[in-house]
Design an enzyme around this catalytic site. Sequence first.
Site, PDB file in Angstrom:
ATOM      1  N   HIS A 212      -4.235  -9.255   3.458  1.00 34.52           N
ATOM      2  CA  HIS A 212      -5.692  -9.257   3.556  1.00 34.52           C
ATOM      3  C   HIS A 212      -6.119 -10.104   4.744  1.00 34.52           C
ATOM      4  O   HIS A 212      -5.649 -11.231   4.924  1.00 34.52           O
ATOM      5  CB  HIS A 212      -6.320  -9.853   2.280  1.00 34.52           C
ATOM      6  CG  HIS A 212      -6.262  -8.936   1.114  1.00 34.52           C
ATOM      7  ND1 HIS A 212      -6.392  -9.368  -0.195  1.00 34.52           N
ATOM      8  CD2 HIS A 212      -6.093  -7.588   1.036  1.00 34.52           C
ATOM      9  CE1 HIS A 212      -6.315  -8.330  -1.010  1.00 34.52           C
ATOM     10  NE2 HIS A 212      -6.129  -7.247  -0.292  1.00 34.52           N
TER      11      HIS A 212
ATOM     12  N   HIS B 215      -2.753   2.656  -5.835  1.00 37.72           N
ATOM     13  CA  HIS B 215      -3.352   1.393  -5.377  1.00 37.72           C
ATOM     14  C   HIS B 215      -3.516   0.409  -6.531  1.00 37.72           C
ATOM     15  O   HIS B 215      -3.505  -0.809  -6.320  1.00 37.72           O
ATOM     16  CB  HIS B 215      -4.703   1.657  -4.710  1.00 37.72           C
ATOM     17  CG  HIS B 215      -5.078   0.615  -3.699  1.00 37.72           C
ATOM     18  ND1 HIS B 215      -4.341   0.396  -2.552  1.00 37.72           N
ATOM     19  CD2 HIS B 215      -6.095  -0.289  -3.656  1.00 37.72           C
ATOM     20  CE1 HIS B 215      -4.896  -0.586  -1.848  1.00 37.72           C
ATOM     21  NE2 HIS B 215      -5.949  -1.012  -2.508  1.00 37.72           N
TER      22      HIS B 215
ATOM     23  N   LYS C 184      -2.620  -2.880   7.883  1.00 37.58           N
ATOM     24  CA  LYS C 184      -3.850  -2.468   8.551  1.00 37.58           C
ATOM     25  C   LYS C 184      -4.051  -3.255   9.841  1.00 37.58           C
ATOM     26  O   LYS C 184      -3.770  -4.442   9.904  1.00 37.58           O
ATOM     27  CB  LYS C 184      -5.043  -2.690   7.622  1.00 37.58           C
ATOM     28  CG  LYS C 184      -5.136  -1.694   6.480  1.00 37.58           C
ATOM     29  CD  LYS C 184      -6.418  -1.882   5.713  1.00 37.58           C
ATOM     30  CE  LYS C 184      -6.573  -0.814   4.628  1.00 37.58           C
ATOM     31  NZ  LYS C 184      -7.839  -0.986   3.874  1.00 37.58           N
TER      32      LYS C 184
ATOM     33  N   TYR D 211      -9.486 -11.078  -7.079  1.00 41.71           N
ATOM     34  CA  TYR D 211      -8.522 -11.128  -8.170  1.00 41.71           C
ATOM     35  C   TYR D 211      -8.764 -12.313  -9.097  1.00 41.71           C
ATOM     36  O   TYR D 211      -8.379 -12.285 -10.262  1.00 41.71           O
ATOM     37  CB  TYR D 211      -7.094 -11.164  -7.613  1.00 41.71           C
ATOM     38  CG  TYR D 211      -6.752  -9.894  -6.876  1.00 41.71           C
ATOM     39  CD1 TYR D 211      -6.504  -8.714  -7.567  1.00 41.71           C
ATOM     40  CD2 TYR D 211      -6.726  -9.856  -5.485  1.00 41.71           C
ATOM     41  CE1 TYR D 211      -6.231  -7.535  -6.892  1.00 41.71           C
ATOM     42  CE2 TYR D 211      -6.450  -8.683  -4.809  1.00 41.71           C
ATOM     43  CZ  TYR D 211      -6.208  -7.535  -5.511  1.00 41.71           C
ATOM     44  OH  TYR D 211      -5.948  -6.365  -4.841  1.00 41.71           O
TER      45      TYR D 211
ATOM     46  N   ARG E 239       0.860  -1.170   0.000  1.00 46.29           N
ATOM     47  CA  ARG E 239       0.000   0.000   0.000  1.00 46.29           C
ATOM     48  C   ARG E 239       0.902   1.227   0.000  1.00 46.29           C
ATOM     49  O   ARG E 239       2.038   1.177   0.482  1.00 46.29           O
ATOM     50  CB  ARG E 239      -0.906   0.021   1.231  1.00 46.29           C
ATOM     51  CG  ARG E 239      -1.846  -1.184   1.353  1.00 46.29           C
ATOM     52  CD  ARG E 239      -2.660  -1.088   2.642  1.00 46.29           C
ATOM     53  NE  ARG E 239      -3.620  -2.197   2.782  1.00 46.29           N
ATOM     54  CZ  ARG E 239      -3.365  -3.346   3.389  1.00 46.29           C
ATOM     55  NH1 ARG E 239      -2.165  -3.553   3.941  1.00 46.29           N
ATOM     56  NH2 ARG E 239      -4.290  -4.287   3.466  1.00 46.29           N
TER      57      ARG E 239
ATOM     58  N   ARG F 106      -0.664  -1.972  -6.767  1.00 46.35           N
ATOM     59  CA  ARG F 106      -0.801  -3.104  -5.838  1.00 46.35           C
ATOM     60  C   ARG F 106      -1.754  -4.161  -6.420  1.00 46.35           C
ATOM     61  O   ARG F 106      -1.483  -5.355  -6.349  1.00 46.35           O
ATOM     62  CB  ARG F 106      -1.316  -2.570  -4.500  1.00 46.35           C
ATOM     63  CG  ARG F 106      -1.668  -3.617  -3.455  1.00 46.35           C
ATOM     64  CD  ARG F 106      -2.012  -2.882  -2.160  1.00 46.35           C
ATOM     65  NE  ARG F 106      -2.896  -3.619  -1.274  1.00 46.35           N
ATOM     66  CZ  ARG F 106      -2.486  -4.480  -0.349  1.00 46.35           C
ATOM     67  NH1 ARG F 106      -1.198  -4.752  -0.207  1.00 46.35           N
ATOM     68  NH2 ARG F 106      -3.362  -5.073   0.450  1.00 46.35           N
TER      69      ARG F 106
END
Length: 306
Positions: free
Chosen positions: A278, A252, A184, A287, A161, A255
């Site tokens: 994730h 982004h 995150k 994806y 990120r 990524r």
Amino acid sequence: MTPISPAASDALARWLDTRRALEGSAENTIEAYRGDVAGFLGFMTLHKGEPQGLAALERIGVSDMRAWMADARAQGLSPRSLARKLSAVKTFMRWLAEREGIEITAILSARSPRFTNKLPRPLAEDAAQAMIDRVELQSETPWVAARDAAVVTLLYGCGLRISEALGLTGADAPLPGVLRIRGKGGKERPVPVIAAARDAVDAYLRLCPHVLTASGPLFVGVRGGALSARLIQDVMAKARMQLGLPSSATPHAMRHSFATHLLAAGGDLRAIQELLGHASLSTTQAYTAVDTARLMEVYDKAHPRA
């Protein structure tokens, strides 16, 4: 924003402290929660004509929830954004109900608006490389050009990120074979560093005129302070205009491109999930839809309908 009652304000602050301390929510996420819940409570104060203390929250009915959602939509809020706000409100109210024993059935029964999940929009492999090359041409100052190229190379080559790339410090240089990235929620993950990313950062370090400290940022602005994400966004915006790429070609998107190209090359979905950081595999599974859509596009071009 409409003021809310002291009791509700205190409850909101305690809830946010809980999410910050126990769940490791990022500060940007905390502020988004604060705005969502405070906005809801402020609306109810105006709508019902009285401060919404804890007892008053029990009197929120189905029609009140519909009024709040209708007002949000009338202000141009998208279904996706409204669903996010409703989720924050429900999470806060569940927490409050557990502690205060209040009845919140009407709030929890409110249905989230339907919306279509947008698929990630990655760049083609040649376009991703062209973006890196073009970014390096945006500045006439050699070290700035090398810096910008190094950041974008990290986004694409390591799937970082933009906040993670700009969060690297002088202690991370020279880049090791594997970076420990804190993403995150404060979760740490190992990310392999490809040779191209290591070389790009090395080139930047050789040219950078500023003294980098172990605790200071790895990527700095022209005055030596932390580099702004906005600057990288602007540099990429200029590059994509020159290349004729869509507005979705953002930091982004690099990524997204990393993940999509890795999957297309036979990468394992679970491994890609770990590389991206994730929390849920379902997020990474988007994806697979991107890759399937790309394959169908190729198929349709090769086998046009009569």
